[in-house]
Design a protein around this motif. Sequence first.
Motif, PDB file in Angstrom:
ATOM      1  N   ALA A 275      33.543  37.567  45.259  1.00 19.20           N
ATOM      2  CA  ALA A 275      32.411  37.454  44.828  1.00 19.20           C
ATOM      3  C   ALA A 275      33.005  35.629  43.692  1.00 19.20           C
ATOM      4  N   ARG A 276      33.733  37.548  42.347  1.00 20.26           N
ATOM      5  CA  ARG A 276      33.813  37.155  41.175  1.00 20.26           C
ATOM      6  C   ARG A 276      35.729  35.729  42.106  1.00 20.26           C
TER       7      ARG A 276
ATOM      8  N   LEU B 272      37.960  29.034  41.402  1.00 18.72           N
ATOM      9  CA  LEU B 272      37.194  27.799  41.128  1.00 18.72           C
ATOM     10  C   LEU B 272      37.383  26.909  39.969  1.00 18.72           C
ATOM     11  N   SER B 273      36.749  27.867  38.860  1.00 22.22           N
ATOM     12  CA  SER B 273      36.732  27.226  37.806  1.00 22.22           C
ATOM     13  C   SER B 273      37.931  27.607  37.278  1.00 22.22           C
ATOM     14  N   ASP B 274      39.443  27.594  37.859  1.00 16.30           N
ATOM     15  CA  ASP B 274      40.693  27.926  37.416  1.00 16.30           C
ATOM     16  C   ASP B 274      40.825  26.543  36.916  1.00 16.30           C
ATOM     17  N   GLU B 275      41.790  25.863  35.322  1.00 16.48           N
ATOM     18  CA  GLU B 275      42.629  25.167  35.285  1.00 16.48           C
ATOM     19  C   GLU B 275      43.715  24.314  36.366  1.00 16.48           C
ATOM     20  N   ARG B 276      44.544  24.774  36.804  1.00 22.03           N
ATOM     21  CA  ARG B 276      44.771  25.061  38.108  1.00 22.03           C
ATOM     22  C   ARG B 276      44.082  24.480  39.343  1.00 22.03           C
TER      23      ARG B 276
ATOM     24  N   GLU C  45      25.690  25.495  32.271  1.00 23.57           N
ATOM     25  CA  GLU C  45      25.167  26.878  33.119  1.00 23.57           C
ATOM     26  C   GLU C  45      26.679  27.320  33.460  1.00 23.57           C
ATOM     27  N   ARG C  46      27.727  26.828  34.054  1.00 24.71           N
ATOM     28  CA  ARG C  46      29.150  26.600  34.487  1.00 24.71           C
ATOM     29  C   ARG C  46      29.735  27.820  33.055  1.00 24.71           C
ATOM     30  N   ALA C  47      29.979  27.050  32.068  1.00 25.30           N
ATOM     31  CA  ALA C  47      31.162  27.337  30.870  1.00 25.30           C
ATOM     32  C   ALA C  47      30.670  29.110  30.747  1.00 25.30           C
ATOM     33  N   ALA C  48      29.276  29.307  30.439  1.00 22.56           N
ATOM     34  CA  ALA C  48      28.576  30.427  30.460  1.00 22.56           C
ATOM     35  C   ALA C  48      28.882  31.300  31.133  1.00 22.56           C
ATOM     36  N   TRP C  49      28.610  31.004  32.541  1.00 22.67           N
ATOM     37  CA  TRP C  49      28.862  32.259  33.298  1.00 22.67           C
ATOM     38  C   TRP C  49      30.231  32.838  33.955  1.00 22.67           C
ATOM     39  N   ARG C  50      31.356  31.522  33.180  1.00 18.27           N
ATOM     40  CA  ARG C  50      32.565  31.805  33.340  1.00 18.27           C
ATOM     41  C   ARG C  50      33.116  32.477  32.124  1.00 18.27           C
TER      42      ARG C  50
END
Length: 243
Positions: free
Chosen positions: A50-51, A57-61, A183-188
């Motif tokens: 899951a991680r 999904l959050s990777d800059e690429r 919220e995404r940024a905080a989780w990441r």
Amino acid sequence: MSHDATSGGDSPFRSEPNARDAAPQFVLPLVVRIERDAPPARTDALETSARAVLTILSDERSLGEGEWARAIHDWQDARIRKVVRRARGAEWRRAEGLPGITVTGKSAEVRVFPPVPLDGWPKELAKLQVSGTDLDDPEPPVDADLSAPVLWLNPELDMSAGKAMAQTGHAAQLAWWELSDEERAAWRDAGFPLAVRTADPARWGDLTSGALPLVRDAGFTEIAPGSCTVVADHPALRRTPRG
């Protein structure tokens, strides 16, 4: 948001044909390292999978004009299929040589790769087996910390570890879609803390009847189409009603 086979929304998990099937189909490859003498614990493998999905999904690429952005976009525009394969020894080393990201848990290593066409797997990954990902927990998992996201598995379904890893990846992705940018940024930034646990049968009905993201499987493998597999219980989604 419930992504299912019967709701009116256009879900990536609907079992009947729909507009998503007209688009070119892609799959997100995940490879779990399973050495003969040191297999990972099952729950750790599910959490690491899951991680891994959240990490790519959050990777800059994967964003903006990144090198993986087009593949990620095209994949998410169709059914968000994920396939988990296993590797060990030289197979794992060859997989690590391909573009991707390795995510490590307590005992598990999972490498996630940018999406590929359904029939266009790299040869190094196409050779890997899907079956044989039956893993065990040496000790029962401790109770989940409810202040962090929990991916609740359906207590009535018996899934292989590989199947369950794909399903927890789906659930994490649905939660990600529901969150705000903040919220995404905080989780990441926290390192994507999460737990995977099997729900208590008495609680399963409550979990699936609310507004939390819910995975209903398309039924390609192992289980019947439309089966509820995982609920993504993220604290931000408990607090804030989403439209």
